[in-house]
Write an enzyme that holds these catalytic residues in place. Sequence first.
Site, short mmCIF file in Angstrom:
data_model
loop_
_atom_site.label_atom_id
_atom_site.label_comp_id
_atom_site.label_asym_id
_atom_site.label_seq_id
_atom_site.Cartn_x
_atom_site.Cartn_y
_atom_site.Cartn_z
N CYS A 56 0.88 -1.25 0.04
CA CYS A 56 -0.21 -0.04 -0.01
C CYS A 56 0.80 1.22 -0.19
CB CYS A 56 -0.97 -0.22 1.28
SG CYS A 56 -0.13 0.02 2.67
N HIS A 57 0.37 2.30 0.55
CA HIS A 57 1.46 3.48 0.58
C HIS A 57 2.30 3.40 1.34
CE1 HIS A 57 2.49 7.64 0.28
NE2 HIS A 57 2.50 7.73 1.57
#
Length: 107
Positions: free
Chosen positions: A68-69
Amino acid sequence: MFPPQVPTTDVSELDAERPVPEGVVLLDVREQDEWDAGHAPDAVHIPLGELPVRWGELDPEVPILVICHSGGRSARAAAWLNQGDFDATNLDGGMVAWSQRGFPVEQ
Protein backbone atom coordinates in the site's frame (compact mmCIF):
# COMPACT_ATOMS: atom_id res chain seq x y z
CA MET A 1 -8.35 -10.11 21.15
CA PHE A 2 -5.45 -8.97 18.98
CA PRO A 3 -5.29 -9.77 15.26
CA PRO A 4 -2.96 -12.59 14.24
CA GLN A 5 0.68 -11.79 13.60
CA VAL A 6 1.13 -10.71 9.99
CA PRO A 7 4.17 -11.98 8.08
CA THR A 8 6.12 -8.91 7.02
CA THR A 9 8.99 -8.25 4.64
CA ASP A 10 10.97 -5.02 4.67
CA VAL A 11 11.67 -3.46 1.29
CA SER A 12 15.40 -3.71 2.07
CA GLU A 13 15.03 -7.50 1.98
CA LEU A 14 13.93 -7.46 -1.67
CA ASP A 15 16.34 -8.21 -4.50
CA ALA A 16 17.39 -5.03 -6.31
CA GLU A 17 17.28 -6.78 -9.69
CA ARG A 18 13.96 -8.57 -9.14
CA PRO A 19 12.04 -7.03 -6.23
CA VAL A 20 9.05 -9.35 -6.66
CA PRO A 21 10.26 -12.95 -6.62
CA GLU A 22 9.19 -15.22 -9.44
CA GLY A 23 5.93 -16.98 -8.67
CA VAL A 24 4.76 -14.24 -6.27
CA VAL A 25 1.91 -11.82 -6.96
CA LEU A 26 2.35 -8.21 -5.88
CA LEU A 27 -1.07 -7.00 -4.71
CA ASP A 28 -1.54 -3.23 -4.45
CA VAL A 29 -4.44 -2.36 -2.11
CA ARG A 30 -4.27 1.44 -2.47
CA GLU A 31 -7.10 3.57 -3.83
CA GLN A 32 -7.50 4.25 -7.56
CA ASP A 33 -5.99 7.76 -7.40
CA GLU A 34 -2.90 6.42 -5.62
CA TRP A 35 -2.58 3.63 -8.20
CA ASP A 36 -2.91 6.13 -11.05
CA ALA A 37 -0.17 8.31 -9.53
CA GLY A 38 2.29 5.42 -9.77
CA HIS A 39 2.50 1.72 -9.07
CA ALA A 40 4.89 -1.19 -9.37
CA PRO A 41 4.94 -2.83 -12.81
CA ASP A 42 2.90 -6.04 -13.04
CA ALA A 43 1.15 -5.38 -9.71
CA VAL A 44 -2.46 -6.49 -9.33
CA HIS A 45 -4.71 -3.67 -8.16
CA ILE A 46 -7.54 -4.42 -5.75
CA PRO A 47 -8.29 -1.55 -3.35
CA LEU A 48 -8.58 -2.66 0.27
CA GLY A 49 -12.28 -1.79 0.42
CA GLU A 50 -12.98 -4.04 -2.57
CA LEU A 51 -10.93 -7.00 -1.35
CA PRO A 52 -13.82 -8.75 0.44
CA VAL A 53 -15.75 -8.98 -2.85
CA ARG A 54 -12.82 -9.38 -5.28
CA TRP A 55 -10.62 -11.87 -3.40
CA GLY A 56 -11.74 -14.55 -5.87
CA GLU A 57 -9.52 -12.87 -8.49
CA LEU A 58 -6.50 -14.12 -6.53
CA ASP A 59 -5.10 -17.65 -6.72
CA PRO A 60 -4.82 -19.17 -3.22
CA GLU A 61 -2.00 -21.38 -4.51
CA VAL A 62 0.23 -18.37 -5.31
CA PRO A 63 2.07 -16.42 -2.59
CA ILE A 64 1.03 -12.76 -2.34
CA LEU A 65 3.15 -9.77 -1.38
CA VAL A 66 0.77 -6.98 -0.35
CA ILE A 67 1.69 -3.31 -0.78
CA CYS A 68 0.00 0.00 0.00
CA HIS A 69 1.32 3.52 0.62
CA SER A 70 3.34 2.83 3.76
CA GLY A 71 2.34 -0.57 5.14
CA GLY A 72 -0.79 -0.09 7.25
CA ARG A 73 -3.51 -1.09 4.82
CA SER A 74 -1.36 -3.84 3.35
CA ALA A 75 -0.90 -5.33 6.83
CA ARG A 76 -4.68 -5.44 7.29
CA ALA A 77 -5.13 -6.95 3.83
CA ALA A 78 -2.45 -9.60 4.46
CA ALA A 79 -4.02 -10.53 7.81
CA TRP A 80 -7.46 -10.85 6.19
CA LEU A 81 -6.11 -12.93 3.29
CA ASN A 82 -4.18 -15.23 5.63
CA GLN A 83 -7.36 -15.94 7.59
CA GLY A 84 -8.79 -17.16 4.28
CA ASP A 85 -5.97 -19.63 3.65
CA PHE A 86 -3.89 -17.41 1.39
CA ASP A 87 -0.12 -17.07 1.83
CA ALA A 88 0.12 -13.28 2.13
CA THR A 89 3.00 -11.14 3.35
CA ASN A 90 2.90 -7.43 4.13
CA LEU A 91 5.52 -5.21 2.47
CA ASP A 92 6.57 -2.86 5.26
CA GLY A 93 7.17 0.68 4.06
CA GLY A 94 4.89 0.29 1.04
CA MET A 95 5.27 2.34 -2.11
CA VAL A 96 7.13 5.04 -0.19
CA ALA A 97 9.96 2.62 0.61
CA TRP A 98 9.63 0.95 -2.82
CA SER A 99 10.25 4.28 -4.56
CA GLN A 100 13.03 5.31 -2.16
CA ARG A 101 14.81 2.04 -2.92
CA GLY A 102 14.72 2.94 -6.62
CA PHE A 103 12.43 0.12 -7.70
CA PRO A 104 10.46 0.77 -10.92
CA VAL A 105 7.21 2.74 -10.82
CA GLU A 106 4.86 3.20 -13.75
CA GLN A 107 1.67 5.18 -14.32
